[in-house]
Motif scaffolding. Structure first.
Motif, mmCIF file in Angstrom:
data_model
loop_
_atom_site.group_PDB
_atom_site.id
_atom_site.type_symbol
_atom_site.label_atom_id
_atom_site.label_comp_id
_atom_site.label_asym_id
_atom_site.label_seq_id
_atom_site.Cartn_x
_atom_site.Cartn_y
_atom_site.Cartn_z
ATOM 1 N N ASN A 40 2.791 -0.110 5.463
ATOM 2 C CA ASN A 40 2.333 1.014 4.658
ATOM 3 C C ASN A 40 1.484 0.517 3.493
ATOM 4 N N ASN A 164 8.670 -8.612 8.576
ATOM 5 C CA ASN A 164 9.329 -7.710 7.635
ATOM 6 C C ASN A 164 9.092 -8.143 6.195
ATOM 7 N N THR A 165 9.145 -9.449 5.947
ATOM 8 C CA THR A 165 8.899 -9.957 4.595
ATOM 9 C C THR A 165 7.464 -9.658 4.174
ATOM 10 N N SER A 168 7.084 -5.889 3.457
ATOM 11 C CA SER A 168 7.673 -5.367 2.221
ATOM 12 C C SER A 168 6.914 -5.864 1.002
ATOM 13 N N GLN A 169 6.420 -7.100 1.024
ATOM 14 C CA GLN A 169 5.618 -7.591 -0.111
ATOM 15 C C GLN A 169 4.357 -6.748 -0.290
ATOM 16 N N GLU A 171 3.807 -3.696 0.747
ATOM 17 C CA GLU A 171 4.123 -2.311 0.398
ATOM 18 C C GLU A 171 4.493 -2.198 -1.077
ATOM 19 N N VAL A 172 5.184 -3.197 -1.604
ATOM 20 C CA VAL A 172 5.476 -3.216 -3.044
ATOM 21 C C VAL A 172 4.162 -3.307 -3.817
ATOM 22 N N ASN A 176 3.853 1.392 -2.397
ATOM 23 C CA ASN A 176 4.388 2.254 -1.329
ATOM 24 C C ASN A 176 5.773 1.811 -0.859
ATOM 25 N N ALA A 177 6.451 1.038 -1.685
ATOM 26 C CA ALA A 177 7.750 0.523 -1.251
ATOM 27 C C ALA A 177 8.785 1.635 -1.201
#
Ligand code: NAG
Ligand code: NAG
Ligand code: NAG
Length: 177
Positions: A40, A164-165, A168-169, A171-172, A176-177
């Motif tokens: 995202n 996944n890592t 998430s990085q 998206e943060v 958008n996290a």
């Protein structure tokens, strides 16, 4: 990809008591493993990270050290050391060479491991209609057929963790996290 290579190295060490044939041997098996993750975050952000080799290297929590290979003037080759966890809380270090190449929509890596094990990774980022990105990693693994099943299984597991890592990085960073 370093995590994967580390696991390749484990499998190789575990089997090193048995004589292994080199590349192009009839005992080698080539497997292709693909996975896609929706991220995202904008495709430009994803590609920028794929093009940042040190960022990609340090995404792997197992990496304990990495140095640019001075014999490659492009700066695209690294010698990487992982601390590979084994059972019972033990770990051992493994070192290998990774060569990176950028492409417009992603990045390629060739990893050179011990005797006859080779791993080629392709990362491709495609803009999604939602404003996010679909990131696909395709691994081509060549290894002795005795090891191939085990390595493929480990690759698939470690793959998902790395994706996944990364997701998430990004998206943060994109809020958008
Ligand atoms: C590449 O990633 C590293 C590690 O995350 C970071 O320190 C560095 O600033 C990034 N370089 C660029 C050009 O974005
Ligand atoms: C990586 O390996 C593939 C398959 O052997 C080859 O086609 C490609 O040119 C190599 N790329 C680099 C950067 O070494
Ligand atoms: C965009 O991402 C969504 C959610 O993962 C997925 O269902 C859809 O197929 C993707 N669209 C395209 C065009 O790839």
């Amino acid at each position: 990809m370093r995590f994967q290579l580390a696991l390749v190295a484990i499998a190789f060490s575990a089997a090193s008591a048995a004589p292994l044939a080199g590349r192009d041997s009839i005992f080698d098996k080539t497997s292709v493993i693909t996975s896609t993750k929706h991220i995202n975050a904008p495709v430009e952000d994803v590609i920028a990270t794929l093009h940042n080799f040190t960022a990609m290297i340090t995404l792997n929590p197992l990496v304990t050290n990495f140095v640019e290979d001075p014999s490659d003037p492009t700066g695209n080759t690294f010698t990487i050391t992982d601390s590979v966890p084994l059972i019972l809380g033990l770990s051992f270090p493994t070192t290998y060479t990774a060569h990176f190449d950028t492409v417009d929509d992603g990045m390629d890596t060739n990893n050179t491991a011990s005797a006859g094990v080779s791993l080629h990774n392709q990362w491709r980022a495609v803009a999604n209609a939602t404003g996010g990105t679909d990131l696909t990693e395709t691994d081509t693994l060549t290894a002795n057929f005795l090891l191939s099943g085990l390595i493929t299984e480990e690759l698939t597991t470690s793959h998902n963790q790395l994706m996944n890592t990364l997701a998430s990085q990004l998206e943060v960073a994109a809020g958008n996290a």
